[in-house]
Design a protein around this motif. Structure first.
Motif, PDB file in Angstrom:
ATOM      1  N   ARG A  26       0.834  -1.208   0.000  1.00  0.00           N
ATOM      2  CA  ARG A  26       0.000   0.000   0.000  1.00  0.00           C
ATOM      3  C   ARG A  26       0.865   1.253   0.000  1.00  0.00           C
ATOM      4  O   ARG A  26       0.560   2.239  -0.669  1.00  0.00           O
ATOM      5  CB  ARG A  26      -0.914  -0.024   1.219  1.00  0.00           C
ATOM      6  CG  ARG A  26      -2.024   1.023   1.191  1.00  0.00           C
ATOM      7  CD  ARG A  26      -3.007   0.810   2.319  1.00  0.00           C
ATOM      8  NE  ARG A  26      -2.394   0.977   3.619  1.00  0.00           N
ATOM      9  CZ  ARG A  26      -2.208   0.005   4.496  1.00  0.00           C
ATOM     10  NH1 ARG A  26      -2.581  -1.225   4.208  1.00  0.00           N
ATOM     11  NH2 ARG A  26      -1.642   0.234   5.667  1.00  0.00           N
ATOM     12  N   TYR A  30       0.547   3.969  -2.824  1.00  0.00           N
ATOM     13  CA  TYR A  30       0.082   5.275  -2.347  1.00  0.00           C
ATOM     14  C   TYR A  30       1.089   5.816  -1.332  1.00  0.00           C
ATOM     15  O   TYR A  30       0.885   5.687  -0.125  1.00  0.00           O
ATOM     16  CB  TYR A  30      -1.300   5.157  -1.698  1.00  0.00           C
ATOM     17  CG  TYR A  30      -2.356   4.617  -2.623  1.00  0.00           C
ATOM     18  CD1 TYR A  30      -2.969   5.435  -3.571  1.00  0.00           C
ATOM     19  CD2 TYR A  30      -2.740   3.279  -2.570  1.00  0.00           C
ATOM     20  CE1 TYR A  30      -3.933   4.940  -4.424  1.00  0.00           C
ATOM     21  CE2 TYR A  30      -3.710   2.781  -3.425  1.00  0.00           C
ATOM     22  CZ  TYR A  30      -4.297   3.613  -4.349  1.00  0.00           C
ATOM     23  OH  TYR A  30      -5.253   3.116  -5.196  1.00  0.00           O
ATOM     24  N   THR A  58      -8.146  10.766  -2.143  1.00  0.00           N
ATOM     25  CA  THR A  58      -7.454   9.527  -1.812  1.00  0.00           C
ATOM     26  C   THR A  58      -8.454   8.386  -1.732  1.00  0.00           C
ATOM     27  O   THR A  58      -9.502   8.523  -1.102  1.00  0.00           O
ATOM     28  CB  THR A  58      -6.726   9.668  -0.470  1.00  0.00           C
ATOM     29  OG1 THR A  58      -5.823  10.774  -0.545  1.00  0.00           O
ATOM     30  CG2 THR A  58      -5.955   8.399  -0.138  1.00  0.00           C
ATOM     31  N   MET A 107      -9.485   3.238   2.519  1.00  0.00           N
ATOM     32  CA  MET A 107      -8.554   2.210   2.974  1.00  0.00           C
ATOM     33  C   MET A 107      -8.890   0.864   2.356  1.00  0.00           C
ATOM     34  O   MET A 107      -7.990   0.094   1.980  1.00  0.00           O
ATOM     35  CB  MET A 107      -8.589   2.122   4.505  1.00  0.00           C
ATOM     36  CG  MET A 107      -7.700   1.026   5.081  1.00  0.00           C
ATOM     37  SD  MET A 107      -5.956   1.195   4.604  1.00  0.00           S
ATOM     38  CE  MET A 107      -5.515   2.671   5.516  1.00  0.00           C
ATOM     39  N   GLN A 109     -10.227   0.325  -0.580  1.00  0.00           N
ATOM     40  CA  GLN A 109      -9.771   0.336  -1.969  1.00  0.00           C
ATOM     41  C   GLN A 109      -8.252   0.232  -2.050  1.00  0.00           C
ATOM     42  O   GLN A 109      -7.712  -0.454  -2.929  1.00  0.00           O
ATOM     43  CB  GLN A 109     -10.265   1.615  -2.653  1.00  0.00           C
ATOM     44  CG  GLN A 109     -11.774   1.672  -2.818  1.00  0.00           C
ATOM     45  CD  GLN A 109     -12.251   3.030  -3.290  1.00  0.00           C
ATOM     46  OE1 GLN A 109     -11.595   4.052  -3.055  1.00  0.00           O
ATOM     47  NE2 GLN A 109     -13.390   3.070  -3.957  1.00  0.00           N
ATOM     48  N   GLN A 110      -7.555   0.900  -1.139  1.00  0.00           N
ATOM     49  CA  GLN A 110      -6.097   0.800  -1.121  1.00  0.00           C
ATOM     50  C   GLN A 110      -5.647  -0.625  -0.805  1.00  0.00           C
ATOM     51  O   GLN A 110      -4.671  -1.122  -1.378  1.00  0.00           O
ATOM     52  CB  GLN A 110      -5.522   1.771  -0.088  1.00  0.00           C
ATOM     53  CG  GLN A 110      -5.708   3.237  -0.440  1.00  0.00           C
ATOM     54  CD  GLN A 110      -5.012   4.154   0.541  1.00  0.00           C
ATOM     55  OE1 GLN A 110      -3.982   3.809   1.110  1.00  0.00           O
ATOM     56  NE2 GLN A 110      -5.573   5.334   0.749  1.00  0.00           N
ATOM     57  N   GLN A 111      -6.360  -1.293   0.106  1.00  0.00           N
ATOM     58  CA  GLN A 111      -6.018  -2.679   0.428  1.00  0.00           C
ATOM     59  C   GLN A 111      -6.195  -3.578  -0.797  1.00  0.00           C
ATOM     60  O   GLN A 111      -5.383  -4.482  -1.047  1.00  0.00           O
ATOM     61  CB  GLN A 111      -6.904  -3.180   1.577  1.00  0.00           C
ATOM     62  CG  GLN A 111      -6.629  -2.535   2.924  1.00  0.00           C
ATOM     63  CD  GLN A 111      -5.407  -3.113   3.604  1.00  0.00           C
ATOM     64  OE1 GLN A 111      -4.274  -2.867   3.202  1.00  0.00           O
ATOM     65  NE2 GLN A 111      -5.634  -3.884   4.650  1.00  0.00           N
ATOM     66  N   ASP A 120      -5.963  -2.666  -3.983  1.00  0.00           N
ATOM     67  CA  ASP A 120      -4.871  -2.383  -4.920  1.00  0.00           C
ATOM     68  C   ASP A 120      -3.557  -2.984  -4.425  1.00  0.00           C
ATOM     69  O   ASP A 120      -2.736  -3.456  -5.223  1.00  0.00           O
ATOM     70  CB  ASP A 120      -4.724  -0.874  -5.109  1.00  0.00           C
ATOM     71  CG  ASP A 120      -5.932  -0.258  -5.793  1.00  0.00           C
ATOM     72  OD1 ASP A 120      -6.685  -1.009  -6.442  1.00  0.00           O
ATOM     73  OD2 ASP A 120      -6.129   0.966  -5.672  1.00  0.00           O
ATOM     74  N   ALA A 121      -3.346  -2.963  -3.109  1.00  0.00           N
ATOM     75  CA  ALA A 121      -2.124  -3.550  -2.553  1.00  0.00           C
ATOM     76  C   ALA A 121      -2.100  -5.059  -2.771  1.00  0.00           C
ATOM     77  O   ALA A 121      -1.054  -5.637  -3.091  1.00  0.00           O
ATOM     78  CB  ALA A 121      -2.020  -3.225  -1.061  1.00  0.00           C
ATOM     79  N   ARG A 139      -2.999   1.701 -11.605  1.00  0.00           N
ATOM     80  CA  ARG A 139      -4.095   2.657 -11.462  1.00  0.00           C
ATOM     81  C   ARG A 139      -4.227   3.543 -12.696  1.00  0.00           C
ATOM     82  O   ARG A 139      -5.324   3.743 -13.225  1.00  0.00           O
ATOM     83  CB  ARG A 139      -3.841   3.505 -10.212  1.00  0.00           C
ATOM     84  CG  ARG A 139      -4.886   4.560  -9.918  1.00  0.00           C
ATOM     85  CD  ARG A 139      -4.451   5.383  -8.722  1.00  0.00           C
ATOM     86  NE  ARG A 139      -5.417   6.391  -8.348  1.00  0.00           N
ATOM     87  CZ  ARG A 139      -5.204   7.316  -7.426  1.00  0.00           C
ATOM     88  NH1 ARG A 139      -4.042   7.350  -6.784  1.00  0.00           N
ATOM     89  NH2 ARG A 139      -6.126   8.209  -7.130  1.00  0.00           N
TER      90      ARG A 139
END
Length: 325
Positions: free
Chosen positions: A54, A58, A75, A78, A80-82, A84-85, A220
Motif C-alpha cells: 500500500r 500510495y 485519496t 482504505m 480500496q487501497q487494500q 490495490d495492494a 491505477r
C-alpha cells in the motif's frame, strides 16, 4: 503472576491452524470475493505485506499540490487501497515466479479475446477469462499491452485449427530499458516505482513494440488510460503528453521531493543555516496567568487604535503590560 498452561496454549494453536481457510469465488456481478481466516503469524505477515504494498502504491510522503491540476486528488478509501495492494502482491509473486521449475507458467491469468475486439472495443466478439467470466474490451486491451500472447485460429464451427507460439509482448531486454528510462509511472504527479508497459499505439492497431512506443504506467493509471478515457501520445521532442477524457492537456508536475534518510538532522541543519535557535521551550508562552489588560491589547492589535490618539481607560486592573501569544 499467572502460570501459562502450555497444553492449553498448544491446543489453541492447533485449533487455529486447523481452522485456517481462504475462500475465493466469483460473485454474481463478475467481481471476486475473498473471505478467510489465518493463523496469527500468517495474518501478521499478510498485514505487513499489504502495508508495504500500500505504501508503494500510495506513498505517504507525497507533498500536497504534486497532482496535476484537474486530476482528482481524492485519496481512495482504505478498503480500496487494500485491494490495490493485494493486486500488487499477486503481480509481484507471479513476476518473480513461485514455482522454480517454470516461473509464472502454472499461475497465470488467461483472457480469450477476438482480434476485432482487441483492435476496436465497439466490435462484436468475445472478451472473457478462461473460466467464462466476461471482462470489458478495454480491460483486455490493457492486459494485452504487457502480457504473453498466443494466436489461435478457429474454424467456422469454433474448432481450434492452429495455435501459434507463445510470445512475450515486451521482451525482457526491452522491459529493462523501459524501466531504466522511465523510473516509474509517467502519469503527471505519480511516480510509483512499480509499473506496466503501455503501448502508445496498441500493437493490435499496428503499433510497434519499441522503446519509443512504450511508456511505464502504474496499474491505477494504466486503467485510467484504457478504461477511463485518458489518452497520451509522444510529442516531437520525445516528451509525453497526457489528456483528460474531455481532451484538455494535463500539465506536467514536478516529482515529489525525496525524504532524506535522517529528516530530523536535515531540518536542524536548515535551522542552523537560517540562524534559528529552537529548543524545548520555544513555543512556551510568556503569560503567567495575570489578568488581561484589555485596553493595551486593543491598542496594540487593532489597526485603527494604533493610528488614533491614545485612549485613557478607566479600570481597576493593575497597570501592567502583558505579552500575548
Amino acid at each position: 503472576w499467572r502460570r501459562v498452561d502450555r497444553k492449553a496454549e498448544a491446543r489453541e494453536a492447533e485449533r487455529q491452524h486447523a481452522g485456517r481457510a481462504l475462500h475465493v469465488y466469483p460473485d454474481e456481478d463478475g467481481t471476486v470475493r475473498i473471505r478467510g481466516r489465518l493463523t496469527p503469524e500468517v495474518g501478521a505477515l499478510l498485514m505487513q505485506a499489504l502495508a508495504a504494498a500500500r505504501e508503494a502504491v500510495y506513498p505517504k510522503n507525497v507533498p500536497a499540490g504534486t497532482c496535476a491540476p484537474g486530476v482528482s486528488q481524492e485519496t481512495p478509501t482504505m478498503e480500496q487501497q487494500q485491494a490495490d495492494a493485494l493486486a500488487l502482491l499477486a503481480e509481484t509473486a507471479l513476476h518473480h515466479g513461485i514455482d522454480p521449475g517454470a516461473p509464472g507458467e502454472r499461475y497465470q491469468v488467461v483472457v480469450h479475446v477476438d482480434a476485432p475486439v482487441l483492435a476496436d472495443a465497439d466490435q462484436a466478439g468475445q472478451s472473457v477469462l478462461e473460466d467464462g467470466l466476461r471482462v470489458p474490451a478495454g480491460t483486455s486491451q490493457r492486459l494485452a499491452c504487457d502480457a504473453s500472447r498466443v494466436v489461435m485460429r478457429h474454424a467456422p464451427d469454433c474448432r481450434v485449427v492452429e495455435v501459434g507460439a507463445r510470445t512475450r509482448t515486451i521482451p525482457p531486454a526491452l522491459r529493462r530499458a523501459l524501466h531504466h528510462r522511465d523510473r516509474g509511472c509517467r502519469f503527471p504527479g505519480c511516480g510509483v516505482r512499480f509499473g506496466q508497459g503501455h503501448h502508445l499505439r496498441h500493437w493490435a492497431h499496428g503499433g510497434p513494440t519499441t522503446l519509443s512506443n512504450l511508456a511505464l504506467l502504474c496499474r491505477r493509471h494504466h486503467r485510467a488510460v484504457h478504461e477511463e478515457g485518458y489518452t497520451l501520445d509522444r510529442q516531437a521532442d520525445g516528451e509525453l503528453r497526457f489528456r483528460r477524457p474531455d481532451g484538455r492537456v494535463l500539465p506536467e508536475v514536478p516529482l515529489p521531493h525525496e525524504v532524506p534518510d535522517d529528516p530530523v538532522h536535515a531540518i536542524r541543519a536548515r535551522h542552523e543555516a537560517q540562524g534559528l535557535v529552537l529548543h524545548a521551550r520555544t513555543a512556551t508562552p510568556g503569560w503567567l496567568g495575570e489578568r488581561l489588560d484589555l485596553g493595551w491589547a486593543i491598542d496594540v492589535l487593532h489597526p485603527l487604535a494604533r493610528s488614533a490618539a491614545p485612549i485613557e481607560w478607566a479600570c481597576n486592573w493593575p497597570a501592567r503590560h502583558h505579552s500575548i501569544t
